[in-house]
Scaffold this motif. Structure first.
Motif, PDB file in Angstrom:
ATOM      1  N   LYS A  71       0.816  -1.183  -0.036  1.00  0.00           N
ATOM      2  CA  LYS A  71       0.020  -0.019  -0.008  1.00  0.00           C
ATOM      3  C   LYS A  71       0.952   1.258   0.051  1.00  0.00           C
ATOM      4  N   GLN A 123       2.185   1.803  -3.410  1.00  0.00           N
ATOM      5  CA  GLN A 123       1.083   2.574  -4.430  1.00  0.00           C
ATOM      6  C   GLN A 123       1.076   3.821  -4.203  1.00  0.00           C
ATOM      7  N   TYR A 124       0.994   4.338  -3.215  1.00  0.00           N
ATOM      8  CA  TYR A 124       1.248   5.954  -2.558  1.00  0.00           C
ATOM      9  C   TYR A 124       2.463   6.671  -3.153  1.00  0.00           C
ATOM     10  N   GLU A 157       1.360   5.383  -7.976  1.00  0.00           N
ATOM     11  CA  GLU A 157       0.227   5.670  -8.685  1.00  0.00           C
ATOM     12  C   GLU A 157      -0.094   7.179  -8.432  1.00  0.00           C
ATOM     13  N   ASP A 192      -3.074   8.548  -8.690  1.00  0.00           N
ATOM     14  CA  ASP A 192      -4.111   9.095  -7.989  1.00  0.00           C
ATOM     15  C   ASP A 192      -4.074   8.872  -6.484  1.00  0.00           C
ATOM     16  N   LYS A 193      -3.098   8.024  -6.202  1.00  0.00           N
ATOM     17  CA  LYS A 193      -2.755   7.823  -4.653  1.00  0.00           C
ATOM     18  C   LYS A 193      -1.589   9.000  -4.551  1.00  0.00           C
ATOM     19  N   GLN A 199      -3.408  12.301  -3.607  1.00  0.00           N
ATOM     20  CA  GLN A 199      -3.899  12.464  -2.316  1.00  0.00           C
ATOM     21  C   GLN A 199      -2.854  13.000  -1.129  1.00  0.00           C
ATOM     22  N   ALA A 236      -2.292   7.729   4.386  1.00  0.00           N
ATOM     23  CA  ALA A 236      -2.144   6.034   3.913  1.00  0.00           C
ATOM     24  C   ALA A 236      -2.755   5.170   5.311  1.00  0.00           C
TER      25      ALA A 236
END
Length: 162
Positions: A19, A22-23, A26, A28-29, A32, A136
């Protein structure tokens, strides 16, 4: 004042390593917790991050460059340019437990002439890594609060929220 050619920061993030990775990779992450418009293309080995300010007088900021190394769940190395300085940013991850990840950031190759910019960047990375950890882990994004006039006038409110 002694010259340092690198920024080193570390965080423990209470989510699985997959996870956290991914941040970092990616778009979209990334959007954030980091800049407002992110593109990271592993095939093209390129990235660009835009911070688009909502304030009229603020300047938009863009960072861009080349992906030097991409090792899923372990490492991301970027040749980083902000239009003025060219440096290297490396994110390294290590699984502590199934639900806990150690994240290390190394931003290096700063010239002595860029010492002030490096110190400013260190403060920014410190904030963004804290924001990454919060987002996260399912907590609120602090960017709006951080950049608002209210927080600039009362810095202790940000510290209490963290």
């Amino acid at each position: 004042m002694e010259f340092e050619s690198e920024i080193k920061l570390e965080r423990i993030i209470k989510v699985p390593i997959e996870k956290v990775f991914q941040y970092l990779v990616e778009a979209d992450k990334l959007e954030q917790w980091f800049y407002t418009e992110c593109k990271l293309d592993a095939e093209e080995r390129s990235f660009s991050f835009w911070f688009v300010s909502r304030e009229k007088d603020d300047h938009n900021k863009r960072c861009f460059g080349t992906i030097l190394r991409l090792e899923p769940f372990e490492r991301l190395v970027l040749e980083w340019s902000d239009g003025e300085y060219e440096t290297t940013v490396e994110f390294s991850l290590r699984q502590v437990t199934n639900k806990c990840t150690f994240l290390s950031l190394l931003h290096n190759n700063w010239s002595e002439a860029a010492n002030y910019a490096r110190m400013k960047q260190k403060n920014q990375w410190d904030f963004y890594l804290d924001n990454l950890r919060r987002v996260a882990e399912g907590q609120s994004d602090l960017r709006e609060k951080f950049y608002s006039q209210e927080v600039r006038n009362t810095p202790s409110s940000l510290v209490e929220d963290i």
